[in-house]
Write a protein that holds these residues in place. Structure first.
Motif, short mmCIF file in Angstrom:
data_model
loop_
_atom_site.label_atom_id
_atom_site.label_comp_id
_atom_site.label_asym_id
_atom_site.label_seq_id
_atom_site.Cartn_x
_atom_site.Cartn_y
_atom_site.Cartn_z
N VAL A 170 0.32 66.29 12.12
CA VAL A 170 0.08 66.05 13.55
C VAL A 170 -0.28 67.36 14.24
CG1 VAL A 170 1.12 65.27 15.71
CG2 VAL A 170 1.61 64.05 13.58
N PRO B 275 3.09 63.24 20.65
CA PRO B 275 2.86 63.83 19.33
C PRO B 275 4.04 64.64 18.84
CG PRO B 275 1.58 64.99 21.00
CD PRO B 275 2.17 63.79 21.67
N VAL C 276 -4.21 61.20 23.86
CA VAL C 276 -2.84 60.70 23.80
C VAL C 276 -2.62 59.84 25.04
CG1 VAL C 276 -0.40 61.30 23.77
CG2 VAL C 276 -2.04 62.70 22.49
N SER D 270 -4.05 57.95 20.19
CA SER D 270 -2.68 57.58 19.86
C SER D 270 -1.92 57.23 21.13
CB SER D 270 -1.96 58.72 19.11
OG SER D 270 -1.81 59.84 19.95
N TYR D 271 -0.80 56.55 20.96
CA TYR D 271 -0.04 56.04 22.11
C TYR D 271 1.41 56.53 22.08
CZ TYR D 271 -4.17 53.14 22.24
OH TYR D 271 -5.49 52.71 22.28
N ARG D 272 1.65 57.63 21.41
CA ARG D 272 2.99 58.20 21.28
C ARG D 272 2.95 59.69 21.58
NH1 ARG D 272 4.57 53.15 21.45
NH2 ARG D 272 4.39 51.98 19.51
N GLU E 30 -8.74 64.86 20.71
CA GLU E 30 -7.73 63.81 20.59
C GLU E 30 -7.40 63.26 21.97
OE1 GLU E 30 -6.29 62.78 17.67
OE2 GLU E 30 -7.32 64.27 16.42
N ALA F 258 -10.01 54.46 17.47
CA ALA F 258 -8.58 54.44 17.13
C ALA F 258 -8.16 55.60 16.24
CB ALA F 258 -8.24 53.11 16.45
N ASP F 259 -9.11 56.18 15.51
CA ASP F 259 -8.76 57.30 14.63
C ASP F 259 -8.41 58.55 15.41
OD1 ASP F 259 -11.48 57.37 15.44
OD2 ASP F 259 -11.93 58.81 13.84
N ARG F 260 -8.77 58.60 16.70
CA ARG F 260 -8.49 59.78 17.52
C ARG F 260 -7.73 59.44 18.80
NH1 ARG F 260 -10.48 64.20 15.50
NH2 ARG F 260 -12.17 64.11 14.00
N ARG G 295 -3.83 68.46 14.05
CA ARG G 295 -4.80 67.69 14.84
C ARG G 295 -4.93 68.24 16.27
NH1 ARG G 295 -5.83 62.28 12.80
NH2 ARG G 295 -6.31 61.64 14.93
#
Length: 471
Positions: free
Chosen positions: A210, A203, A324, A199-201, A322, A195-197, A213
């Motif tokens: 952000v 960027p 996404v 995301s569901y949005r 990352e 979960a630290d890497r 990253r």
């Protein structure tokens, strides 16, 4: 804050005699987003009393979370007519109809002023945790329709309250429940642990934290809709910036790439949406993004500080920094569990609406006219509207939601003729291929322009509607 009506005791005898729901009770609207506030405006116009309960601290809380993203609908399609009437006497200046706002613009320049006009009819920090009938759980039949609704609310400070309502309009959206990375609709193995890497949005690359990253690193973007296009275009822009050297994107699709993959392009009657698809296409063609097709993720593995995605066919991608995930959204129905909803078993949309929006069947991007009849449930006077009404289906437009709540407000006011008179103009996407029907890689590999939707058209609904083109 005014004190709302409270329920009769929970142990109300189901055998009590029938009584009409008091008409003076408010209509509770869940969510102070675009469609929820439009619903309130239409109810006020009809002489009915709305009470909007918003879990967040301000109008359009969810919209603000993607405030950096520019909409592909212009202002002229984002302001509800009844809301504009409420705003006009305040000296509110309507934005340029042809301009395209960001989510932040939409919230600040329209939603927040509208909430101010509605005043105490809107409560913030008010999370709805349950909805039922007074004294009736889901099982009890006796005199059910004669009982008002009880809406359980938890406020930001921890206080709890029951609000009694004559009807409930759920405009809470689907933003809080994004779909997972896993190709089977479940989280991939290791997804939560990473979960630290993950995301569901989309960027926000204007945010320095952000941006750092992603700049000079490799990002996997999973998804094939407008959000994925936005992310691809933004990351391609980063790759060409002074601080973005070495930025790379791996674009992961569960299907193949064909003529419809990037949307309608110049054939899209929403030009900004067509341009967005073309920008995503350019990101791939210019070498900023590598497309991986037919990849359904089943696992996420650690490789030091990086992640490796694994597909159901055993393929393993090169490590990325990352991930996404932009694979759609789904409705949260947990707080409605004591209501009798009629939902499609695939889309989780109202059963009367689902056939009109099912991406397994429909590929033209048009929506047949719909209002209170298609949005009705076995539980009388409960409606899911806006994004939530679409369940898991994509391609919702704000003006569709505005028409929904116009129809519902008319019905609640007893004006059935107006409720059933749908007046709607919708642009065609110029896109063929639903998410389900065209999910196989080889199915998307036809030549550009194939299908019935290559040319733009407009669906007009009104006193003399044009016949919508069939697919």
């Amino acid at each position: 804050m005014s004190t709302p009506s409270t329920d009769t005791p929970d142990n109300t005898d189901p055998g009590d005699g029938p009584a009409a729901v008091p008409p003076a009770l408010p209509v509770v609207i869940i969510g102070a987003g675009p469609v929820g506030l439009a619903a309130a405006a239409h109810l006020v116009e009809r002489g009915l009393e709305p009470l909007v309960l918003e879990a967040g601290p301000s109008a359009g809380t969810a919209v603000r979370e993607w405030g950096h993203v520019r909409l592909f609908s212009p202002w002229g399609e984002l302001v509800d007519p009844a809301a504009e009437k409420l705003l006009a006497p305040t000296g509110w200046a309507a934005p340029d109809d042809a301009a395209y706002p960001t989510g932040g613009d939409w919230a600040e320049r329209y939603l927040q002023p509208l909430a101010r006009v509605l005043g105490e009819r809107v409560r913030f920090g008010a999370r709805v945790t349950g909805v039922s009938r007074v004294g009736r759980d889901r099982v009890v039949d006796a005199d059910r329709d004669a009982q008002p609704f009880t809406v359980h609310v938890t406020y930001a400070g921890g206080a709890e309250e029951r609000v009694t309502a004559r009807a409930v309009v759920d405009a809470s959206g689907t933003w809080s429940t994004p779909s997972p990375l896993g190709g089977d609709g479940l989280p991939a193995l290791g997804e939560r642990a990473a979960a630290d890497r993950v995301s569901y949005r989309v960027p926000d690359l204007e945010d320095p934290a952000v941006r750092s990253r992603h700049a000079g690193r490799r990002t996997a973007v999973v998804g094939s809709g407008a959000s994925a296009f936005t992310a691809l275009a933004a990351l391609a822009g980063l790759a060409t910036s002074e601080d973005g050297a070495g930025t790379r994107t791996t674009w992961i699709l569960r299907r193949g790439i064909g003529g419809a993959t990037f949307g309608g392009g110049e054939a899209d009657q929403l030009p900004a949406r067509g341009a967005l698809g073309l920008a995503a296409k350019a990101a791939v063609e210019n070498g900023h993004a590598d497309a991986v097709t037919g990849f359904r993720t089943t696992g996420v593995e650690r490789d030091g500080e990086r992640l490796v995605l694994v597909a159901e066919d055993g393929r393993r991608l090169d490590p990325v920094d990352e991930v996404v995930v932009l694979t759609g959204l789904r409705p949260d129905l947990s707080f409605l569990s004591e209501l009798r909803l009629g939902l499609d078993d695939r889309l989780q949309a109202p059963s009367g609406l689902a056939p009109l929006i099912d991406p397994n069947v429909h590929s033209c991007g048009t929506v047949q006219p719909h209002g209170v009849n298609e949005l009705a449930h076995p539980e009388k006077d409960v409606y899911l509207v806006g994004m939530k009404s679409y369940g898991r289906a994509p391609t919702f437009l704000a003006m569709t939601g505005y028409e929904q709540v116009r129809s519902i407000a008319a019905a609640l006011a007893g004006d059935r003729e107006a409720a059933e008179r749908v007046e709607l103009t919708l642009p065609e996407t110029g896109v063929c291929g639903g998410a389900g029907l065209f999910d196989e890689p080889e199915a998307a590999e036809g030549p550009a322009g194939d299908g019935c939707c290559a040319a733009p058209a407009t669906l007009r609904i009104g006193p003399a509607p044009a016949s919508p083109g069939g697919c």
